[in-house]
Design an enzyme around this catalytic site. Structure first.
Site, PDB file in Angstrom:
ATOM      1  N   SER A 153       0.844  -1.193   0.000  1.00  0.00           N
ATOM      2  CA  SER A 153       0.000   0.000   0.000  1.00  0.00           C
ATOM      3  C   SER A 153       0.877   1.241   0.000  1.00  0.00           C
ATOM      4  O   SER A 153       1.964   1.238   0.606  1.00  0.00           O
ATOM      5  CB  SER A 153      -0.906   0.013   1.228  1.00  0.00           C
ATOM      6  N   TYR A 167      -3.021  -0.688   9.967  1.00  0.00           N
ATOM      7  CA  TYR A 167      -3.027  -1.260   8.620  1.00  0.00           C
ATOM      8  C   TYR A 167      -1.726  -0.922   7.897  1.00  0.00           C
ATOM      9  O   TYR A 167      -1.096  -1.789   7.282  1.00  0.00           O
ATOM     10  CB  TYR A 167      -4.222  -0.732   7.843  1.00  0.00           C
TER      11      TYR A 167
END
Length: 262
Positions: A153, A167
């Protein structure tokens, strides 16, 4: 069940190769599964709970002339990786693997002050532990010259959304795994790379993106290219990394955020 699909009947830059895409039935995973199949690979479309989505993805691949099969296994618990590979071996008659795409992952909207220990542990179990042990357990199946592609990400490199701190931490750990594993597997000619999407329009992000015109505009504004990304745009990069064209790239972190990072 016997081996699925005749590799010699397919064409494309990945013809004759077998790929496993975790979380391959939805969102980015579906885009990757369909693209790899279009390039000629036989694709194991893994899913944890959404069997319908996985079967729809397999059906779409087959209707386009490709080869795929669904593969169910929850991830993140003890023994899950070994169980997944055992089922993979059964479905392929032990034919082996060429491409592993670690795409399956979960997110959280709980900010730092509110995230629970249980939620934190589950995030790391699915997003970081599962790819680690899938790669470890899969080494005996992965052929020399193979590919491991981890879906990271943009949040692992920039605090664009600091409320997603836990996350982002899981993806940062995944990036270290990518870098170091590339050194470990280099002697076998196996490349290991990460792709890092930004905001992508998927079923998982749809509610947030389509909450209002303002929400969509705000998401689009993150990218230098001025729009929200699509699964196929991540899939195109994964396809490149899975192919021979990327043979001299390993240990890399590929920004697929549309220029969303500072």
């Amino acid at each position: 069940m016997g081996a699925l699909g005749a590799t010699e009947q397919r064409s494309g830059k990945l013809a004759g190769r077998t790929a496993l895409v975790t979380g391959g039935g939805r969102g980015i995973g579906r885009g990757v599964s369909e693209r790899l199949a279009r390039d000629g690979a036989r694709v194991a479309v893994h899913y944890g709970g959404d069997e319908e989505a996985a079967r729809k993805t397999v059906a779409a691949i087959e209707s386009a002339g490709g080869s795929a099969f669904p593969l169910r296994q929850e991830l993140g618990g003890p023994g899950d990786a070994a169980a997944l590979w055992a089922e993979f071996d059964r479905l392929t008659d032990g034919a082996g693997l060429d491409i592993l795409v670690n795409n399956a992952g979960i997110g959280t909207a709980a900010p730092f002050a509110e995230i629970s220990e249980q939620e934190y542990e589950r995030l790391f179990a699915v997003n970081t532990k599962a790819p680690f042990f899938l790669a470890q357990e899969g080494l005996s199946r992965l052929r020399d010259g193979g590919r491991i592609i981890n879906v990271s990400s943009g949040l692992s490199r920039a605090a664009v959304m600091p409320e997603l701190i836990a996350y982002a931490m899981t993806k940062g750990a995944l990036d270290v795994f990518t870098r170091d594993l590339s050194k470990t597997l280099g002697p076998r000619g196996i490349t290991v790379n990460s792709v890092a999407p930004g905001i992508i329009d998927t079923d998982g992000t749809s509610a947030m993106l389509r909450a209002s015109d303002e929400a969509w505009a705000a998401a689009a504004a993150h990218a230098a290219l001025g729009r929200v990304g699509e699964p196929r745009e991540v899939a195109d990069v994964v396809s490149f990394l899975a192919s021979d064209d990327s043979r001299w790239i390993t240990g890399a972190w590929i920004d697929v955020t549309g220029g969303s990072l500072p």
